[in-house]
Design a protein around this motif. Structure first.
Motif, mmCIF file in Angstrom:
data_model
loop_
_atom_site.group_PDB
_atom_site.id
_atom_site.type_symbol
_atom_site.label_atom_id
_atom_site.label_comp_id
_atom_site.label_asym_id
_atom_site.label_seq_id
_atom_site.Cartn_x
_atom_site.Cartn_y
_atom_site.Cartn_z
ATOM 1 N N ILE A 210 0.735 -1.275 -0.149
ATOM 2 C CA ILE A 210 -0.144 0.014 -0.075
ATOM 3 C C ILE A 210 0.996 1.240 0.037
ATOM 4 O O ILE A 210 1.801 1.452 0.747
ATOM 5 C CB ILE A 210 -0.843 0.141 1.299
ATOM 6 N N HIS A 211 0.722 2.145 -0.929
ATOM 7 C CA HIS A 211 1.631 3.287 -1.035
ATOM 8 C C HIS A 211 0.929 4.424 -0.173
ATOM 9 O O HIS A 211 -0.261 4.222 0.150
ATOM 10 C CB HIS A 211 1.293 3.855 -2.694
ATOM 11 N N CYS A 212 1.577 5.406 0.047
ATOM 12 C CA CYS A 212 1.257 6.748 0.654
ATOM 13 C C CYS A 212 0.519 6.474 1.724
ATOM 14 O O CYS A 212 -0.507 6.963 2.220
ATOM 15 C CB CYS A 212 0.253 7.423 -0.102
ATOM 16 N N VAL A 213 1.168 5.677 2.633
ATOM 17 C CA VAL A 213 0.543 5.569 4.286
ATOM 18 C C VAL A 213 1.197 6.500 5.142
ATOM 19 O O VAL A 213 2.505 6.500 5.450
ATOM 20 C CB VAL A 213 0.767 4.065 4.689
ATOM 21 N N GLU B 285 -4.302 14.426 4.128
ATOM 22 C CA GLU B 285 -4.844 15.357 4.951
ATOM 23 C C GLU B 285 -5.527 14.925 6.166
ATOM 24 O O GLU B 285 -5.423 15.583 7.166
ATOM 25 C CB GLU B 285 -6.248 15.790 4.253
ATOM 26 N N LYS B 286 -5.921 13.500 6.182
ATOM 27 C CA LYS B 286 -6.350 12.783 7.315
ATOM 28 C C LYS B 286 -5.411 12.699 8.431
ATOM 29 O O LYS B 286 -5.974 12.376 9.698
ATOM 30 C CB LYS B 286 -7.068 11.532 6.827
ATOM 31 N N VAL B 287 -4.210 12.797 8.148
ATOM 32 C CA VAL B 287 -3.213 12.432 9.257
ATOM 33 C C VAL B 287 -2.202 14.041 9.330
ATOM 34 O O VAL B 287 -1.349 13.950 9.978
ATOM 35 C CB VAL B 287 -2.179 11.250 9.111
ATOM 36 N N CYS B 288 -3.125 15.090 8.674
ATOM 37 C CA CYS B 288 -2.355 16.345 8.546
ATOM 38 C C CYS B 288 -0.681 16.182 8.152
ATOM 39 O O CYS B 288 -0.087 17.015 8.329
ATOM 40 C CB CYS B 288 -2.125 16.654 10.095
ATOM 41 N N ASN B 289 -0.730 15.226 7.171
ATOM 42 C CA ASN B 289 0.507 15.283 6.350
ATOM 43 C C ASN B 289 0.191 15.590 4.799
ATOM 44 O O ASN B 289 -0.277 14.607 4.131
ATOM 45 C CB ASN B 289 1.318 13.818 6.458
ATOM 46 N N TYR B 290 0.523 16.730 4.327
ATOM 47 C CA TYR B 290 0.210 16.939 3.095
ATOM 48 C C TYR B 290 1.306 16.656 1.984
ATOM 49 O O TYR B 290 1.084 16.600 1.021
ATOM 50 C CB TYR B 290 -0.250 18.445 2.864
ATOM 51 N N HIS B 291 2.546 16.481 2.700
ATOM 52 C CA HIS B 291 3.655 16.345 1.824
ATOM 53 C C HIS B 291 3.783 14.831 1.123
ATOM 54 O O HIS B 291 3.058 14.070 1.674
ATOM 55 C CB HIS B 291 4.968 16.868 2.401
ATOM 56 N N CYS B 292 4.405 14.875 0.290
ATOM 57 C CA CYS B 292 4.813 13.691 -0.512
ATOM 58 C C CYS B 292 6.146 13.177 0.118
ATOM 59 O O CYS B 292 7.016 14.054 0.361
ATOM 60 C CB CYS B 292 5.002 13.649 -1.949
ATOM 61 N N TYR C 136 -1.549 2.137 -5.550
ATOM 62 C CA TYR C 136 -0.933 3.352 -5.672
ATOM 63 C C TYR C 136 -1.823 4.682 -6.179
ATOM 64 O O TYR C 136 -2.963 4.259 -6.726
ATOM 65 C CB TYR C 136 0.344 3.404 -6.401
ATOM 66 N N MET C 137 -1.520 5.872 -5.642
ATOM 67 C CA MET C 137 -2.380 6.828 -6.226
ATOM 68 C C MET C 137 -1.732 7.549 -7.469
ATOM 69 O O MET C 137 -2.213 7.772 -8.413
ATOM 70 C CB MET C 137 -2.338 7.967 -5.246
ATOM 71 N N ASP C 138 -0.393 7.738 -7.084
ATOM 72 C CA ASP C 138 0.481 8.191 -8.447
ATOM 73 C C ASP C 138 1.823 7.470 -8.169
ATOM 74 O O ASP C 138 2.144 7.145 -7.303
ATOM 75 C CB ASP C 138 0.846 9.518 -8.557
ATOM 76 N N MET C 139 2.384 6.939 -9.436
ATOM 77 C CA MET C 139 3.774 6.197 -9.291
ATOM 78 C C MET C 139 4.623 7.727 -9.477
ATOM 79 O O MET C 139 4.852 8.118 -10.677
ATOM 80 C CB MET C 139 3.828 5.295 -10.474
ATOM 81 N N ARG C 140 5.335 7.970 -8.248
ATOM 82 C CA ARG C 140 6.442 9.184 -8.685
ATOM 83 C C ARG C 140 7.930 8.594 -8.495
ATOM 84 O O ARG C 140 8.660 8.327 -7.747
ATOM 85 C CB ARG C 140 6.203 10.107 -7.440
ATOM 86 N N MET C 141 8.341 8.310 -10.030
ATOM 87 C CA MET C 141 9.412 7.690 -10.127
ATOM 88 C C MET C 141 10.663 9.092 -10.316
ATOM 89 O O MET C 141 10.930 9.156 -11.782
ATOM 90 C CB MET C 141 9.562 6.581 -11.354
ATOM 91 N N PHE C 142 11.072 9.486 -9.624
ATOM 92 C CA PHE C 142 11.662 10.759 -9.762
ATOM 93 C C PHE C 142 13.246 10.805 -10.306
ATOM 94 O O PHE C 142 13.675 11.640 -10.795
ATOM 95 C CB PHE C 142 11.462 11.977 -8.665
ATOM 96 N N LEU D 193 3.589 1.038 3.056
ATOM 97 C CA LEU D 193 4.960 1.999 2.863
ATOM 98 C C LEU D 193 4.847 3.327 3.520
ATOM 99 O O LEU D 193 4.045 4.225 3.043
ATOM 100 C CB LEU D 193 4.834 2.334 1.065
ATOM 101 N N VAL D 194 5.321 3.098 4.589
ATOM 102 C CA VAL D 194 5.143 4.117 5.645
ATOM 103 C C VAL D 194 6.104 5.449 5.395
ATOM 104 O O VAL D 194 7.317 5.539 4.895
ATOM 105 C CB VAL D 194 5.377 3.992 7.040
ATOM 106 N N GLY D 195 5.452 6.642 5.333
ATOM 107 C CA GLY D 195 6.029 8.084 4.896
ATOM 108 C C GLY D 195 7.060 8.447 5.911
ATOM 109 O O GLY D 195 7.269 7.855 6.991
ATOM 110 N N MET D 196 7.617 9.491 5.614
ATOM 111 C CA MET D 196 8.513 10.391 6.634
ATOM 112 C C MET D 196 7.782 11.749 6.991
ATOM 113 O O MET D 196 7.258 12.097 6.352
ATOM 114 C CB MET D 196 9.771 10.580 5.529
ATOM 115 N N GLU D 197 8.333 11.763 8.299
ATOM 116 C CA GLU D 197 7.839 12.843 9.071
ATOM 117 C C GLU D 197 8.965 13.387 9.609
ATOM 118 O O GLU D 197 10.163 12.790 9.841
ATOM 119 C CB GLU D 197 6.895 12.567 10.309
#
Lengths: 115, 342, 587
Positions: free
Chosen positions: B157-160, B165-172, B200-206, B264-268
């Motif tokens: 699961i991407h973007c966890v 907005e629901k966890v107040c993390n707007y950033h990627c 995924y919501m978007d695949m961001r292969m930067f 896939l847990v994000g970064m804070e």
């Protein structure tokens, strides 16, 4: 459908953006600004209480609405129970419940005008 | 000789220490845990080249053996103060006092607490794990469910905790997409028979080689990608997960049973970052990371003179960027101490 | 015959007012639904009537509830209401004692000092004069406070006082002038002819030392009478309509008349019973967290009264009920607000016809988690553990294909559509044939209790857990955690469930007492009832609420609602937010 000597020719399956009436699109964008934030992730539709039992797809209804395709909106929106689950999962903070209410409002007001 | 205090011994702190030491600057490197490397210690292989994290870690660690670098492991700053003369005083938890001419904040990030996304069931359902826990499974070369079985179907699961907005993390968090692709490939290597999905919501292969890796995952490793965000998960009697997503490209809700689900847990921004920023009065961006003076030219400068930032303290970034950022910060600090004739 | 032309303004004003009131109340009561009118007939000769009299004395005169919320404000209201009341009653007794007859024109007591300036000898005349002066002084102090409040509301501990408009300000001025003018009229008369007591006698002598009282005394009585008459004429169209209407409302309320879904005469009576004290402004979290200042009941009811557009204000309310709980008049603020929300969803034969025939396992206990609980699996899992631990024969009726309880539709004003959903849901619940229906969601709970007609006993899981513990079916341990309790709006204020969750919480943890306990709890901000504010504003409310609880340094913030849990978790990053069921499952 255009009947042509017993043959029928389907109307175009594409969205005719030039021709479509965007009155509802503008109304919703103005009354529910957060609706513009949708990125189409489908979270709302996945957990939808009504969508669990029918073909109601709130993401699709609002996406089509944004392109001026509002023909089926009324029939579709009647299925919503306004439980608000969609709002609780939306990662963009779209006020989905308010959006649905306003779409219904718009349809109702316009129908009155037509009658 | 000029002296720089670096808070945080992750990749950014280590690399900056090494670069500064080579410039003849004395470095005091403070790290709260008992070894350097930070979050790198939790990773098995790196994207996109699948290098072992411990190899990179060894290089970084090796560079610290330099006469100009003094390492303070297992130590935290009790407080951080800037004196009127522009010096930095940092008393440590062991009672020693560090004094420096400049300070580098390399306090990094922390992993999003997946329990905050309750509908995904982490901490409630036994077969929901985070991407960090999966790395640990890779270390042991074994992927099993909590019940000890080999999973036949795995969902990533991407973007966890990111873009939410629901966890107040707007950033990627930037790295999860490619991490997901890399991990899917690693799962495939260990579980040749399993079905593996990425939601995924978007695949961001930067990054360089990332898009290619994504392609390879589809082509060579038969990873399936479904565009839809997980709405909720339930657990059945067999401890499998029943997930609800919308397959948005099909336009229909999709139900699926998974043996194992990876978040896939994000970064804070880390506690260290927030605390340091609080004590020094550094500006924070709305996403909680340290706000650099300018995103282009002065991205290692903060609003406090003499305080610099490097690595994930200022934004989520991959290792390539973190190390480059550390070098860039080192060069800025070198110029700073020279200009101030320290 | 005691008469002078100056009594005319007063008399005409009073008679007009009484006729108008009779006409209005008759019209309003006539519009009640029949069963509500029946309650009036039944209640009229019951004990409730006496009880109402006592309540009128306590609330309309002494303002005991306002006193409890804000002593300074209560004192101000009390001096006005009770003071004026005493002035009338004692004055009337005085006039009757003098006259030795119960019958004298109403104006006689009011203008007694004009007709009997000096202390003529009648029993206790000096005592009466003293009393009347004392009461007048009491009133004048009240006015001073009222004027002070208008300009320095913070002295009264109120962040904001009600904003008034020109018409309101006019009648306010008239009211403020009445007693100072009476004071002047009585003093002038006393200065000329003697009489009065410590206040008016001394003031009369003082004024007489530099004013030509012989030219001022008579006009002062004219002004006094005119002010009274003007006040009576303006009253029905001003907020002072609350004075008579509140009394009528107290009777009706105690006789059991209920505010239904529709806006009717009973709603009108309540709208007119609002004294605009402004207490609701300060309890409203939309005010304190989002600086929204035009939607509070005091303003909303005024809009209804003045027939101003109100659709925006009708939507902008969390329906948390904090205002209703603090309203000294006890107006059904939520129901009235809800009645002003339009029923937009057109209902046809096949509305929600897609809901399938219920297929549920029969059991003694039916568990209905609710839509939102599916997003908080921690609650569901804990409830399942509790059922199993207590060896309960239960059926999880909305595990797969549950539908909404209907309350969210009703909250948005769509009662017709709500009724259909409710009927369908009722079928499903009945199909379980359960004796007890347990739900985890207070929103569902409230509507099950109020809008459904179920055979089963309806329990929120906090009540059910309390029962299991009480009956020994569930053993719990006291864990070493400090907790604060966030009582969900729909549970505590909405459904009067206060003791069950607190008892349970005290048995499994160390519950910290807070000022937000019981019905004083805050709103989490996630309410479905408000469609006007955006997610950012909801987050702001959630953040402020979390901050308020965090001040008590708990280990866990405990609630009993999936929506509250989700909303508070959004901003509570340091302290975990748990449902009471989760704590019990752990204990």
């Amino acid at each position: 459908m255009i009947n042509f000597w017993g043959y029928s020719i389907s109307e175009t399956r594409s969205i005719n953006y030039d021709k479509n009436d965007k009155a509802m699109t503008e109304y919703i964008a103005a009354t529910v600004p957060s609706s513009k934030l949708c990125i189409g992730c489908g979270g709302c539709t996945a957990g939808c209480t009504a969508g669990n039992l029918t073909d109601f797809n709130i993401r699709k209804v609002q996406m089509l609405m944004k392109r001026g395709e509002t023909k089926d909106a009324k029939e579709q929106l009647q299925k919503c129970m306004l439980c608000g689950k969609c709002m609780l999962v939306c990662p963009r903070g779209v006020e989905t419940r308010k959006m649905i209410l306003e779409m219904l409002n718009f349809i109702k007001t316009n129908q009155k005008l037509e009658d | 000789m000029a002296k720089v205090i670096i808070i945080g011994g992750g990749p950014a702190g280590c690399e900056a220490a090494h670069q500064l030491a080579n410039q003849g600057i004395e470095v005091e490197l403070v790290e709260k845990s008992n070894e350097t490397g930070g979050n790198l210690n939790n990773w098995y292989q790196l994207f996109p080249d699948r290098k072992y994290a411990k190899d990179l870690n060894a290089i970084l660690k090796g560079h610290l053996e330099h006469p100009n670098i003094r390492l303070h492991l297992g130590m935290e700053p009790k407080k951080i103060e800037k004196s009127k003369t522009g010096k930095f005083n940092v008393p440590l938890t062991d009672g020693s006092l560090l004094e420096g001419d400049s300070l580098l904040v390399a306090t990094g990030f922390k992993i999003f607490d997946a329990r905050r996304k309750e509908e995904y069931g982490y901490g409630i359902y036994e077969n929901v794990i985070t991407s960090v826990e999966l790395e640990n499974m890779f270390y042991n070369h074994a992927i099993t469910t909590a019940g000890g079985n080999t999973p036949k179907r795995v969902g990533i699961i991407h973007c966890v905790g990111s873009r939410d907005e629901k966890v107040c993390n707007y950033h990627c968090s930037k790295l999860c997409c490619i991490t997901g692709v890399k991990q899917a490939i690693e799962i495939r290597e260990l579980l040749p028979e399993a079905e593996i999905f990425c939601f995924y919501m978007d695949m961001r292969m930067f990054g360089p080689g990332y898009e290619e890796m994504y392609r390879e995952a589809q082509e060579k490793y038969n990873i399936k990608f479904i565009r839809g965000r997980l709405s909720e998960a339930a657990e059945n009697m067999q401890k499998q997960l029943q997930i609800k997503v919308e397959d948005t490209l099909v336009g229909k809700p999709l139900r699926m049973t998974l043996d194992m689900m990876i978040l896939l847990v994000g970064m804070e921004s880390s506690e260290g970052t927030r605390q340091t920023a609080g004590e020094l009065g550094l500006n924070l961006a709305p996403n909680g990371f340290i706000q650099p003076q300018d995103p282009h030219y002065r991205n290692n400068f903060t609003n406090v003179e003499g305080v610099f930032v490097a690595g994930c303290g200022s934004a989520p970034m991959n290792l390539t960027d973190t190390l480059a950022d550390a070098r860039s910060a080192a060069s800025c600090i070198t110029a700073y101490v020279k200009n101030h004739k320290i | 015959m005691y008469y002078d032309h100056f009594v005319l303004p007063f008399t005409i004003g009073l008679i007009t007012l009484l006729i108008y009131l009779c006409f209005k109340y008759y019209k309003w009561i006539k519009s009640f639904p029949r069963e509500e009118r029946k309650k009036i007939r039944k209640g009229l000769f019951s004990l409730q009537t006496i009880r109402s009299g006592w309540e009128i004395f306590r609330e309309s005169l002494l303002h005991h509830k306002i006193f409890k919320t804000n002593p300074m404000l209560g004192y101000m209201h009390m001096t006005f209401a009770f003071g004026w009341f005493l002035l009338i009653v004692v004055g009337k007794i005085e006039s009757m004692v003098y006259h030795t007859s119960a019958f004298n024109p109403p104006y006689f007591a009011i203008f007694f000092r004009y007709f009997h300036p000096a202390n003529e000898t009648f029993p206790y005349s000096e005592t009466f004069a003293f009393l009347m002066d004392l009461i007048l002084l009491f009133l004048l102090i009240g006015i001073t406070l009222a004027i002070t409040k208008r300009f320095y509301s913070r002295l009264f501990g109120m962040k904001k006082t009600t904003k008034q408009r020109a018409y309101d300000l006019l009648i306010l001025t008239v009211l403020w002038l009445i007693f100072p003018v009476r004071f002047l009229a009585e003093s002038f008369t006393s200065g000329l002819n003697g009489g009065g007591s410590f206040l008016t006698y001394n003031a009369g002598n003082f004024f007489g030392s530099f004013l030509p009282l012989e030219h001022l005394s008579y006009p002062a009585w004219w002004v006094y009478s005119s002010l009274l008459g003007l006040f009576f004429l303006l009253l029905p169209f001003s907020r002072y309509m609350h004075i008579p209407t509140e009394m009528v409302y107290i009777f009706l309320k105690n006789w059991g008349v209920k505010q239904g879904r529709e806006y009717n005469g009973y709603s009108e009576i309540q709208v007119n019973a609002c004294s605009r004290c402004g207490i609701c402004i300060n309890t409203c979290q939309l005010n304190s967290s989002c600086d929204i200042n035009d939607i509070q009941p005091v303003y909303f009811l005024r809009r209804i009264r003045n027939h101003e557009p109100l659709s925006k204000q009708a939507e902008n309310c969390l329906m948390c009920g904090r205002c209703e709980a603090s309203c000294p008049v006890g107006i059904n603020l939520n129901a009235i607000r809800q009645s002003q929300r339009p029923d937009t969803i057109r209902v046809v034969k096949d509305t929600y016809a897609y809901v399938p025939e219920p297929e549920v396992k029969r059991a003694k206990v039916a568990y209905f988690a609710g839509c939102m609980s599916h997003l908080t699996p921690g609650i569901i899992k804990s409830m399942q553990q509790i059922f199993e631990k207590a060896k309960v024969d239960y059926s999880f009726i909305d595990e797969r294909a549950g539908i909404c309880c209907g309350r969210p539709l009703a909250l948005s004003g769509n009662w017709q559509a709500a009724q259909i959903v409710m009927d369908k849901n009722q079928e499903m619940i009945e199909a379980s044939n359960a004796d007890i229906l347990v739900t985890s969601c207070p929103i569902c709970y409230k509507t099950f209790k109020e809008d459904y007609t179920l055979k089963a006993q309806i329990m929120h899981h906090t009540e059910y857990i309390e029962m299991l513990i009480r009956e020994g079916q569930l053993k719990v341990n006291n864990m070493d955690v400090k907790t604060v309790f966030h009582n969900p709006c729909e549970l505590g204020r909405g459904s009067q469930i206060v003791h069950a969750p607190e008892n349970v919480l005290k048995q499994v943890s160390y519950k910290i007492t807070t000022v937000y306990d019981g019905k004083k709890s805050l709103c989490c901000g996630g309410s479905l009832a408000n469609t006007a504010i955006d997610s950012g504003q909801k987050t702001k409310i959630s953040g402020d609420t979390v901050k308020a609880y965090t001040a008590y340094h708990p280990d866990v913030i405990v609630t009993a609602c999936p929506l509250c849990k989700k909303t508070l978790s959004k901003t509570s990053t340091e302290i975990p937010v748990k449902d009471i069921a989760e704590l019990v499952a752990e204990a």
